[in-house]
Write a protein that holds these residues in place. Structure first.
Motif, PDB file in Angstrom:
ATOM      1  N   LYS A   1      -0.647   6.021 -12.422  1.00  0.00           N
ATOM      2  CA  LYS A   1      -1.882   5.500 -11.828  1.00  0.00           C
ATOM      3  C   LYS A   1      -1.756   3.993 -11.597  1.00  0.00           C
ATOM      4  O   LYS A   1      -2.417   3.174 -12.238  1.00  0.00           O
ATOM      5  CB  LYS A   1      -3.074   5.841 -12.706  1.00  0.00           C
ATOM      6  N   PHE A   2      -0.913   3.664 -10.665  1.00  0.00           N
ATOM      7  CA  PHE A   2      -0.630   2.262 -10.337  1.00  0.00           C
ATOM      8  C   PHE A   2      -1.684   1.707  -9.386  1.00  0.00           C
ATOM      9  O   PHE A   2      -2.177   2.411  -8.502  1.00  0.00           O
ATOM     10  CB  PHE A   2       0.750   2.174  -9.688  1.00  0.00           C
TER      11      PHE A   2
ATOM     12  N   SER B   1       0.831  -1.201   0.000  1.00  0.00           N
ATOM     13  CA  SER B   1       0.000   0.000   0.000  1.00  0.00           C
ATOM     14  C   SER B   1       0.868   1.256   0.000  1.00  0.00           C
ATOM     15  O   SER B   1       0.619   2.206  -0.757  1.00  0.00           O
ATOM     16  CB  SER B   1      -0.922   0.002   1.216  1.00  0.00           C
ATOM     17  N   PHE B   2       1.876   1.268   0.849  1.00  0.00           N
ATOM     18  CA  PHE B   2       2.767   2.431   0.933  1.00  0.00           C
ATOM     19  C   PHE B   2       3.456   2.696  -0.403  1.00  0.00           C
ATOM     20  O   PHE B   2       3.496   3.833  -0.887  1.00  0.00           O
ATOM     21  CB  PHE B   2       3.807   2.212   2.024  1.00  0.00           C
ATOM     22  N   VAL B   3       3.984   1.645  -1.021  1.00  0.00           N
ATOM     23  CA  VAL B   3       4.704   1.832  -2.283  1.00  0.00           C
ATOM     24  C   VAL B   3       3.734   2.189  -3.410  1.00  0.00           C
ATOM     25  O   VAL B   3       4.048   3.031  -4.263  1.00  0.00           O
ATOM     26  CB  VAL B   3       5.536   0.582  -2.622  1.00  0.00           C
ATOM     27  N   ALA B   4       2.539   1.583  -3.417  1.00  0.00           N
ATOM     28  CA  ALA B   4       1.548   1.950  -4.433  1.00  0.00           C
ATOM     29  C   ALA B   4       1.206   3.440  -4.324  1.00  0.00           C
ATOM     30  O   ALA B   4       1.079   4.142  -5.334  1.00  0.00           O
ATOM     31  CB  ALA B   4       0.287   1.096  -4.273  1.00  0.00           C
ATOM     32  N   TRP B   5       1.068   3.923  -3.080  1.00  0.00           N
ATOM     33  CA  TRP B   5       0.783   5.344  -2.887  1.00  0.00           C
ATOM     34  C   TRP B   5       1.934   6.209  -3.387  1.00  0.00           C
ATOM     35  O   TRP B   5       1.717   7.234  -4.050  1.00  0.00           O
ATOM     36  CB  TRP B   5       0.528   5.624  -1.405  1.00  0.00           C
ATOM     37  N   ARG B   6       3.182   5.812  -3.086  1.00  0.00           N
ATOM     38  CA  ARG B   6       4.330   6.597  -3.542  1.00  0.00           C
ATOM     39  C   ARG B   6       4.409   6.635  -5.074  1.00  0.00           C
ATOM     40  O   ARG B   6       4.734   7.664  -5.666  1.00  0.00           O
ATOM     41  CB  ARG B   6       5.630   6.010  -2.964  1.00  0.00           C
ATOM     42  N   ILE B   7       4.117   5.523  -5.713  1.00  0.00           N
ATOM     43  CA  ILE B   7       4.142   5.487  -7.176  1.00  0.00           C
ATOM     44  C   ILE B   7       3.127   6.480  -7.742  1.00  0.00           C
ATOM     45  O   ILE B   7       3.405   7.212  -8.695  1.00  0.00           O
ATOM     46  CB  ILE B   7       3.857   4.067  -7.686  1.00  0.00           C
TER      47      ILE B   7
END
Length: 237
Positions: free
Chosen positions: A150-151, A137-143
């Motif tokens: 829009k990952f 979740s954290f990395v998806a948000w950073r992307i």
């Protein structure tokens, strides 16, 4: 690094992708660039297609239904035509920009700080179809927030799922995976039951500084480790 130390990194990080749905009330339906019948037609689905969703949002009223479904192809279908088994939401709500993501607002890789929007409110599903406060979740948000990409869990088609699936999903979609880190790429390992992903904040010599969630009890942390600790997924940089 001992693999046993990684077992609790991203426990149950995967949220199953939204079930695939079929069209009814029509033989075919257009998928549009916006939640409106005036939006550009991006593709057309037929009754034989299985359609998976990334999020849902309100839009133009179609035969009494104002709900629109964003598919994994990045376009919108009126919920009136999909057999979801509900008149309400069956997927997460799209964000205000319609993509279930946050536009890029900072430089890459951005400041090293805990600016994750769900800190202190863990639990439940985020807009990218991961459990809040997990590493994914954290990395998806950073992307989304720093790369402006829009990952989500079904980015470009395959199920990215738990962290230990990200490298294969990246390769399937043509996203480079190698041993060469740069600031703003994703650090990924298959070690442990679920693997782990982190944000590369800095590269110095043979070391990388990463930012991450759930290395320890759903919390933010940073570490500097040897480059060889991870694979590196280059979604944008």
């Amino acid at each position: 690094m001992k693999f046993s130390a990684i077992l609790a990194l991203c426990v149950v990080s995967l949220v199953s992708p939204t079930s695939a749905y079929n069209i009814y009330k029509a033989d075919a339906v257009n998928c549009r660039s916006s939640p409106s019948t005036s939006g550009k037609v991006v593709r057309t689905y037929t009754a034989k297609d299985n359609i998976s969703l990334t999020c849902q949002t309100s839009g133009e009223n179609v035969k009494g239904n104002t709900l629109w479904d964003k598919t994994t192809h990045g376009c919108y279908v009126s919920d009136y035509y999909l057999k979801t088994g509900s008149n309400g939401y069956v997927a997460g709500k799209c964000s205000s920009n319609g993509g279930g993501s946050t536009p890029s607002t900072g430089k890459i890789p951005g400041p090293i700080k805990d600016d994750y929007p769900y800190k202190g409110s863990c639990g439940g599903v985020d807009p990218w179809r991961y459990y809040k406060c997990q590493c994914t979740s954290f990395v998806a948000w950073r992307i989304n927030s720093r790369l402006g990409v829009k990952f989500h869990n079904m980015y470009k088609g395959p199920n990215w799922g738990n962290a230990n699936k990200w490298d294969n999903a990246a390769r399937q979609t043509g996203v480079p995976v190698n041993s060469k880190p740069v600031a703003g790429c994703v650090a990924q390992t298959n070690a442990g039951n679920y693997g782990h992903v982190a944000w590369v904040a800095k590269v110095s010599g043979n070391s990388v500084t990463i930012e991450e969630y759930n290395w320890s009890k759903n919390r933010y942390s940073t570490r500097t480790v040897p480059k060889s600790t991870f694979n590196y997924i280059h979604i944008k940089v």
